[in-house]
Design a protein around this motif. Structure first.
Motif: not given
Length: 327
Positions: A145, A156, A159, A214-215, A218-219, A221-222
């Motif tokens: 990002t 988001w 992400a 992890a990516a 993260d996406y 979560a957002q």
């Protein structure tokens, strides 16, 4: 997708009713028994329509099953020559010949002649072009990002794009495979692999490395939308299934940010995945399985890419090569 396939199957063809019905039956078989991709189905339908239209002019009337079965190699060559004159390239001609062979084989299996005339015709030679991989550092940057810092797009969405492109480079997926992942199958937490559906409906298990997982986390979560287990993992700005076009536009923005050429497409990330694995000593058979290639010969193109890269480096770096010295 099923509706689009049915529409393709049911269209009309410039042939007598019995031959037109056989064409539709073959397309139906491809769509519903062999699960051909809609674009493949549309291309084959277009190929058969062009061929039957050619036969109207070539034979003086629409062809029926008997006329089709009685065709000789010279008739098939005449069609390919006519298509060549209209500016069609060798690769498209090869696909058209493959479609005609497939349909002729279908007719033969139904008891109408044989497919010998179509297999007696040698296909046009096609130039073997090598995919152009992206450098490892740039490929990794597409899945970050931070590369698009300052973009007006919502965090988001940045992400999400990083997660999708991370799957293309980090797991070697096609766009359609990445966008086909359901939220309930996402490789997050302790799940370090994913089952993807590739061409022809074939499934394969693909490991997903920690940075990509992890990516994706993260996406998720957002993401402002509820991602139900049986719905697509990746969604668009309005919450619907994400389209491949949006991913292509994100990659175009990244090309500008990284100064990459037009050849740096989302699919080039998949090529880069294979090329970089091979350069790192990866086993060709293992790479074949990861990519979901039906044939090892398809994967072997990356051996030529790697050899080409090595020679380019040699010519650029070796003192004698730089001076143009010879043996």
């Amino acid at each position: 997708m099923a509706e689009a396939s049915e529409k393709t199957v049911m269209q009309d063809f410039p042939a007598k009713p019995d031959l037109a019905e056989s064409i539709r039956a073959w397309l139906s078989r491809l769509a519903f028994e062999r699960r051909a991709a809609p674009k493949t189905l549309q291309a084959y339908a277009r190929d058969l329509r062009q061929f039957t239209q050619f036969l109207v002019e070539h034979l003086g009337e629409p062809a029926d099953r008997a006329a089709f079965a009685a065709l000789a190699p010279m008739d098939v060559r005449a069609f390919l020559a006519a298509r060549r004159r209209s500016g069609i390239e060798s690769r498209s001609l090869m696909r058209q010949l493959a479609a005609l062979r497939g349909f002729a084989r279908h007719l033969a299996q139904e008891g109408y002649g044989d497919a010998a005339a179509f297999f007696a015709v040698r296909g046009p030679r096609t130039a073997k072009t090598l995919p152009r991989p992206i450098g490892a550092e740039d490929a990794r940057a597409t899945a970050s990002t931070a590369t698009r810092a300052g973009s007006p797009r919502e965090p988001w969405i940045l992400a999400r794009d990083a997660a999708v492109l991370g799957l293309l480079y980090g797991a070697g997926l096609r766009i359609s495979e990445a966008l086909g992942i359901r939220a309930g199958d996402a490789p997050v937490g302790d799940r370090d692999s994913i089952l993807v559906t590739g061409k022809g409906g074939k499934q394969r298990a693909v490991p997903v490395i920690v940075p990509v997982r992890a990516a994706i986390a993260d996406y998720r979560a957002q993401c402002p939308y509820v991602l139900n287990d049986d719905e697509p993992l990746f969604v668009g700005a309005r919450g619907g299934a994400l389209s491949a076009r949006v991913v292509q536009l994100a990659m175009a923005e990244l090309r500008g940010a990284l100064g990459l050429p037009d050849s740096a497409t989302p699919h080039a990330l998949r090529h880069s995945f294979a090329t970089h694995l091979l350069a790192g000593g990866g086993d060709l058979r293992a790479i074949q399985e990861l990519l979901g290639h039906a044939s090892l010969s398809t994967t072997q193109i990356y051996t030529r890419i790697d050899a080409s890269r090595i020679m380019e480096s040699y010519n650029a770096m070796h003192p004698r090569a730089r001076r143009g010295e010879s043996g």
